[in-house]
Design an enzyme around this catalytic site. Structure first.
Site, mmCIF file in Angstrom:
data_model
loop_
_atom_site.group_PDB
_atom_site.id
_atom_site.type_symbol
_atom_site.label_atom_id
_atom_site.label_comp_id
_atom_site.label_asym_id
_atom_site.label_seq_id
_atom_site.Cartn_x
_atom_site.Cartn_y
_atom_site.Cartn_z
ATOM 1 N N ARG A 81 0.843 -1.194 0.000
ATOM 2 C CA ARG A 81 0.000 0.000 0.000
ATOM 3 C C ARG A 81 0.880 1.246 0.000
ATOM 4 O O ARG A 81 2.053 1.204 0.399
ATOM 5 C CB ARG A 81 -0.946 0.032 1.200
ATOM 6 C CG ARG A 81 -0.268 0.236 2.542
ATOM 7 C CD ARG A 81 -1.289 0.591 3.622
ATOM 8 N NE ARG A 81 -0.693 0.721 4.948
ATOM 9 C CZ ARG A 81 -0.108 1.828 5.414
ATOM 10 N NH1 ARG A 81 0.001 2.898 4.639
ATOM 11 N NH2 ARG A 81 0.384 1.859 6.647
ATOM 12 N N ASP A 117 10.323 7.862 11.339
ATOM 13 C CA ASP A 117 9.047 7.834 10.623
ATOM 14 C C ASP A 117 8.971 9.089 9.741
ATOM 15 O O ASP A 117 9.867 9.340 8.951
ATOM 16 C CB ASP A 117 7.900 7.733 11.638
ATOM 17 C CG ASP A 117 6.649 7.087 11.063
ATOM 18 O OD1 ASP A 117 6.220 7.506 9.973
ATOM 19 O OD2 ASP A 117 6.084 6.180 11.702
#
Length: 301
Positions: free
Chosen positions: A105, A209
């Protein structure tokens, strides 16, 4: 000025992708399949559901109600009026990626200084915290033209550009390192990858992140599993400080507010090793950090 951390949303399983457009903060709830708008002058927070896991939301340049989203493995342009529960209508599909790996994804995405979209993919996560490695790629969208820039990525994440240094910074989270590429602003091409900040050698727990950059060319890096945002000098590979966030799973960060001196921080509350209780999963505004950011760029279709 002392640092102040204020909660501005209720918890999400996986809040991500903050984008400040000069008035409003947009972000996504990946697992909830939601897009969000927060209006700080009124405190209004609205959201709507979309049809698949959504990796990012970026406004389309020249519009007030159109956005490019990463939905599943597709890049789409949608109409959304920003009100609570309003329908999200797909206006145009720009393309589908990683067709050969249907369990992938799209994850993080952001527009570069010229309005081209950079966004990447990641492998399947099953169970929580366990990922198919080296299955993703990083892509660039020039309008509807899609170019693969990097492959063999596990979790495509943080993106930042420094035009003065001709640098593009990028994170594949499972490397626990920050990459630097040479960046050509005229073409959007990147080259000459090297690592510039290693989490292990700097004694940082957790995974890098999302990230952003300030006007001094320093990076601000969300640390998933580290309850903090790192302030990093990428030219020297030096950790300047850690900014504590009251959530373990810090997912992304951008500068916002009228003077671009507030940090907008998204977090997650995924029960990987233990239950993540509130305020984990909330979005926060951090003031008093002593830095200013660069404006987020909208997507030029």
């Amino acid at each position: 000025m002392s640092v102040k951390v204020e909660k501005i949303s209720e918890p999400l399983l996986l809040g991500e992708g903050p984008h400040w457009d000069g008035r409003d903060l947009y972000f996504v709830g990946i697992q909830e399949k939601t897009i969000h708008r927060y209006r700080p002058d009124t405190g209004e927070h609205s959201k709507s559901v979309v049809g698949d896991k959504v990796g990012f939301i970026v406004p389309v340049e020249g519009t007030h109600d159109q956005f490019v989203l990463g939905l599943g493995r597709k890049f789409v342009v949608v109409h959304w009026d920003g009100t609570e529960g309003a329908p999200v209508a797909v206006l145009r599909e720009l393309g589908e990626v990683d067709k050969e790996i249907p369990t992938n994804r799209i994850n993080d995405g952001k527009a570069d200084p010229r309005g081209r979209l950079f966004a990447g993919t990641m492998g399947r996560e099953d169970p929580a915290g366990q990922f198919d490695r080296n299955k993703g790629s990083l892509y660039r969208l020039d309008g509807a033209k899609i170019t693969k820039l990097v492959e063999g990525v596990s979790i495509s994440n943080g993106l930042a550009w420094d035009v003065s240094q001709k640098a593009f910074y990028y994170i594949d989270s499972l490397e626990r390192n920050i990459r630097r590429y040479d960046y050509d602003i005229d073409t959007g091409d990147i080259s000459n990858m090297r690592h510039i900040f290693d989490f292990s050698s700097n004694g940082v727990e957790g995974l890098p992140d999302g990230m952003t950059i300030d006007t001094d060319g320093n990076l601000w890096v969300a640390v998933f599993g580290g309850s903090c945002v790192l302030h990093v000098d990428p030219k020297q590979g030096k950790l300047l400080r850690k900014l504590s966030i009251p959530a373990e799973q810090v997912t992304s960060v951008t500068f916002g507010g009228p003077n671009l001196d507030s940090l907008m921080v998204t977090t997650a509350s995924i029960p990987i090793a233990s239950e993540q209780k509130p305020p984990s999963g909330c979005t926060f505004v951090v003031t008093g950090a002593g830095a200013r950011g660069l404006p987020n760029v909208n997507f030029k279709l």
